[in-house]
Design an enzyme around this catalytic site. Structure first.
Site: not given
Ligand SMILES: NC(=O)C1=CN([C@@H]2O[C@H](COP(=O)(O)OP(=O)(O)OC[C@H]3O[C@@H](n4cnc5c(N)ncnc54)[C@H](OP(=O)(O)O)[C@@H]3O)[C@@H](O)[C@H]2O)C=CC1
Ligand SMILES: O=C(CO)COP(=O)(O)O
Length: 330
Positions: A137, A135, A13, A253, A243, A247, A190, A278
């Site tokens: 995404s 949202g 994300w 998802s 959302d 999902t 969600k 999550e």
């Molecule tokens: N993916 C999606 O489609 C969407 C995700 N989200 C939300 O965004 C949030 C992040 O998800 P997403 O990016 O997909 O997760 P990922 O698992 O893809 O990535 C998590 C990231 O967070 C980093 N991280 C973990 N712990 C720490 C820390 N303590 N300090 C700094 N960086 C850290 C990880 O680093 P490292 O690689 O070093 O472990 C990695 O870069 C979640 O809450 C998710 O629900 C919301 C909308 C869409």
């Molecule tokens: O929040 C998301 C889309 O809106 C991503 O969903 P997942 O974390 O379940 O992949």
């Protein structure tokens, strides 16, 4: 050159939002905690671990997370929900002068049962502007520039509107609201309910069961939001119904896929497949908050029981189907 947008967290994300902010016309600094991964991403212009096959846009500089965040127009915090407090505590000082902090994680903190905006308010210097982005995404869609709409919430409506304008681009549209609690409940809730829908799919219970579950799950999310100060109309919008629909119906998802594997017989430990789901972390907090206020949330309670190992899938399904009949809107 104008001041950059900070994106803290280089997972799926964070990488997608960095691309979206670049498309909106901003230079972006993408901060990763792993210096080697940051250097690789900056050199190779792709994030093969989290977002394979999607090029990183030219205006993004990926670098190692440090305290040099100051001077940005805004800082998007894009790390897992359970790490938000620790990251905010570590960056507390520079975040005071790194623009509004936009929380992009979807979850409720375990242990404290806190919403993430409350965590931010408790940790950040008083007066630091905080917003929530949530949202329907999928990161892969946003990173590729496919049309997407999300909600940006801040208690100050002017801030919500200006941040929405700042981050909106040709295909990434941000709607704004002052209902922070409603938006964060939609995003956190969600994920838990999507796990339930995945379980139904993985167990082969049929599309009709899944549709019924989405409707009943949404009803309980509305009850929860009302009790915790979220507005029902917010839950009817992007960060709620929108959302949940996304999902709860797509194996893309991670929460749905996690549920699918549980439904097919995997243990909670094995079901994540090494990916972030999550809802597995938020389920007990959501169920606990609901129980403390006597809010009926059978689907969330069921997911919490399964992911914490207190009950098996078969027993939980039997229990849900044996609940007394009631008026649909009671
Ligand atoms: N993916 C999606 O489609 C969407 C995700 N989200 C939300 O965004 C949030 C992040 O998800 P997403 O990016 O997909 O997760 P990922 O698992 O893809 O990535 C998590 C990231 O967070 C980093 N991280 C973990 N712990 C720490 C820390 N303590 N300090 C700094 N960086 C850290 C990880 O680093 P490292 O690689 O070093 O472990 C990695 O870069 C979640 O809450 C998710 O629900 C919301 C909308 C869409
Ligand atoms: O929040 C998301 C889309 O809106 C991503 O969903 P997942 O974390 O379940 O992949």
């Amino acid at each position: 050159m104008s001041a950059p947008i900070n994106v803290v967290g280089g997972g799926a994300w964070g990488t997608a939002l960095a691309n979206a902010a670049t498309a909106a016309g901003h230079p972006v600094t993408l901060w990763l905690r792993d210096p080697e991964a940051a250097a690789r991403l900056d050199a190779e212009r792709e994030n093969p671990r989290y977002l394979p096959g999607v090029p990183l846009q030219a205006g993004i500089h990926a670098t190692a997370l440090s305290e040099k965040l100051a001077g940005a127009r805004a800082t998007l915090l894009v790390v897992p929900a359970q790490t938000v407090r620790g990251v905010l505590e570590a960056l507390r000082a520079p975040l005071a002068s790194a623009g509004p902090v936009i929380l992009c994680a979807k979850g409720i903190e375990r242990g404290s049962d806190s919403f993430l905006s409350a965590v931010a308010e408790a940790v950040l210097p008083p007066g630091t502007p905080v917003a929530v982005l949530s949202g329907p995404s999928f990161a892969a869609d946003v990173a590729r520039g496919l049309p997407t709409a999300v909600t940006l919430a801040a208690t100050d409506p002017g801030l919500a509107a200006s941040l929405s304008a700042l981050l909106s681009g040709p295909s990434f549209r941000l709607y704004h609201t002052d209902d922070v609690r409603g938006v964060e409940i939609g995003g956190a809730g969600k994920n838990v309910l999507a796990i339930a829908c995945g379980i139904v799919a993985g167990r082969g219970l049929g599309e009709s069961a899944r549709a019924a579950l989405i409707a009943r799950a949404f009803a309980e999310l509305m009850r929860f939001a009302r009790a915790f100060g979220g507005r029902p109309e917010t839950l009817m919008g992007l960060s709620g119904l929108g959302d949940l629909v996304l999902t709860a119906s797509s194996p893309q998802s991670r929460n749905f896929a996690f549920g699918q594997r549980l439904g097919a017989g995997a243990s909670p430990e094995a079901a994540s497949g090494g990916k972030l789901a999550e809802g597995a972390f938020t389920a007990a907090a959501l169920a606990g908050l609901a129980a403390a206020r006597s809010i009926d949330m059978p689907v969330a309670q069921a997911v919490a029981a399964i992911v914490t190992g207190r009950a098996g899938v078969e027993d939980v399904i039997a229990g849900l189907l044996a609940r007394p009949l009631r008026g649909e809107m009671d």
